[in-house]
Design a protein around this motif. Structure first.
Motif: not given
Length: 143
Positions: A86-93, A96-97
């Motif tokens: 989850k952290q990886y997805l949030i920080l590296n997506d 989407s951002v």
């Protein structure tokens, strides 16, 4: 290429990180499965050994506790893996951002244009009303 089936080429470090996540997943699931199977074997086992029944029971109970602890450890490791993903997805997506930023920018621009139009209309109406009031004032006999 459809947006749902986009192919991304990951940098070497990201690819290695995802491979390590996959390895952790497989190892933890394998550990849980093996320990569970061994616990079931201990529960079904008839004691035909050289040691006494009480000693065998104590040994089996200890082994079951150790295997249960191993399953709990593997479960906690899996929960940590989910948190890491989850952290990886949030920080590296970034896609989407960036998409969210673009959508917000478009929304704010359209809101700004709408507000500007309303303000222009209000200004024009006020100018016409002011012109009418000035006309009335300067042509009035009561000034």
């Amino acid at each position: 290429m459809a947006s749902g089936s986009r192919v991304t080429i990951l940098p070497q470090s990201k690819e290695a990180l995802l491979k390590s996540y996959n390895a952790r997943l497989k190892e933890d699931v394998r550990s849980m499965l093996e320990n569970f199977e061994e616990t079931l074997k201990l529960a079904r086992r008839d004691s035909h050994s050289q040691i006494s029944r009480t000693t065998q029971s104590e040994q089996d109970a200890l082994e079951m506790q150790i295997r249960a602890s191993n399953m709990v450890r593997a479960g906690e490791s899996l929960m940590k893996l989910v948190a890491d993903l989850k952290q990886y997805l949030i920080l590296n997506d970034f896609h989407s951002v960036n998409e969210a930023i673009t959508n917000n920018s478009q929304l704010f621009r359209s809101t700004q244009i709408e507000c500007d139009k309303k303000l222009m209309k209000l200004r024009d109406e006020m100018a016409m009303d002011l012109y009418d009031l000035e006309e009335e004032y300067y042509t009035s006999i009561f000034k």
